[in-house]
Design a protein around this motif. Structure first.
Motif: not given
Length: 364
Positions: A237-242, A224-232
């Protein structure tokens, strides 16, 4: 009408059309609409009863009219679905478990599991930020243990037979060698530029790092290329990626992309239209703590991983500086370029930061 549709519909009508299409209970009135926010390309709504998120594409993105392209939408959404599935194999629950999409000119949307409310960077201690980063670094490392679900290399597209595949059909080793040459060419352009920085030191750093770039240790993975804070979602309960931007490439390169963004890029683009609302410059300590944790989680005590990562972060810095230099040399910038990168004055100021970062880049 702000939605990408050929129909003349209200916000409530288009939401209910999507819910009806999914066999879900419709919303009775506008007061029942729960808007989560909007990204560059989609509006997002919480469907409270089912704990789902509905995303509907916008008619205008980056101040330009969006042209409906069925194949591109399907490739984009299918890639997201594939990444969610792969990600949850690497770490259960890190991405929405449910994801579906529907694409046509009258109605296009995605619908996925709601993974909770995010704790903003400003509300995180640096200890929390580092812990989130460690979780994500461990996840990126776990992705490398999984074989990719598709063939090819690069961003995903739809093939002639309707299959999802990487846009490139070439050997990974050959691609990395070709890419390395491109990085060297970009660096040479910067070194021949009129900008003043310690070029002699940068030449030595580049020679030492690029010569040991990881090639044979790499494999193709779905990442995944887009892991900006907007998409986390930084949940309790922890970090989730969207909302990922999936591609088939090497894990080291995309891990380095994450680190470069959190260490350097996000806070330096705080004054652009694209990132202005996030106020990243106010959260430098949290961003860098996150990156520090990511490095620990991803390298997992491996000196070789650490060395390989160090090379890739340097290359991300080179290519971002080169991108800024090229934009500055354009006669004029497009509206999208201004939104993403800012004015020429802002570009020049940022380029000078990147050149200073190159100048002091540490050798491992």
């Amino acid at each position: 009408m702000k939605f990408l549709t050929t129909e003349t519909l209200t916000e409530l009508e288009i939401i209910n059309n999507a819910l009806k299409n999914e066999g879900l209970e419709e919303i009775s009135s506008e007061s029942g609409i729960k808007k989560l926010g909007e990204g560059a390309w989609h509006f997002a709504y919480l469907i409270d009863k089912e704990q789902l998120v509905l995303r509907i594409p916008k008619k205008i993105a980056y101040d330009k009219k969006v042209v409906f392209n069925r194949e591109e939408f399907i490739a984009d959404y299918a890639a997201t679905k594939a990444f969610y599935k792969q990600a949850n194999r690497a770490k259960k629950g890190i991405c929405p478990e449910h994801f579906e999409y529907f694409v046509n000119e009258e109605l296009t949307y995605t619908i996925e599991s709601y993974v909770g409310k995010s704790i903003g960077l400003g509300d995180q201690t640096t200890t929390q930020s580092k812990r989130y980063g460690t979780e994500l670094g461990e996840f990126f490392l776990a992705l490398e243990n999984l074989d990719p679900p598709y063939k090819g290399l690069g961003y995903l597209k739809i093939g002639e037979k309707g299959e999802i595949k990487g846009e490139l059909e070439m050997d990974l080793r050959e691609f990395i060698l070709e890419e390395t040459k491109e990085y060297q060419d970009e660096l040479d352009v910067l070194l021949s530029s009129p900008y003043e920085f310690n070029k002699k030191k940068v030449i030595k750093t580049a020679k030492d790092l690029i010569s040991v770039r990881s090639i044979d240790r790499e494999k193709i993975i779905l990442t995944n290329q887009d892991t900006s804070p907007e998409n986390i979602i930084f949940s309790k309960n922890g970090a989730r990626i969207i909302d990922p931007y999936p591609l088939l490439y090497t894990g080291t390169s995309l891990a380095a992309n994450y680190i470069f963004n959190y260490q350097t890029f996000f806070y330096t683009v705080h004054n652009t239209l694209r990132y202005r609302k996030s106020n990243y410059y106010l959260h430098i300590h949290q961003l860098r703590a996150n990156a520090e944790g990511f490095i620990e989680g991803y390298t997992n005590g491996s000196k070789q991983k650490s060395k390989d990562l160090n090379v890739e972060v340097f290359l991300k810095l080179v290519t971002m500086a080169y991108t800024h230099y090229q934009l500055l040399n354009k006669e004029s910038l497009s509206r999208e370029q201004i939104i993403r990168y800012g004015t020429k004055e802002q570009l020049k100021e940022r380029l000078e930061i990147y050149l200073k970062e190159l100048e002091k880049y540490p050798l491992d």
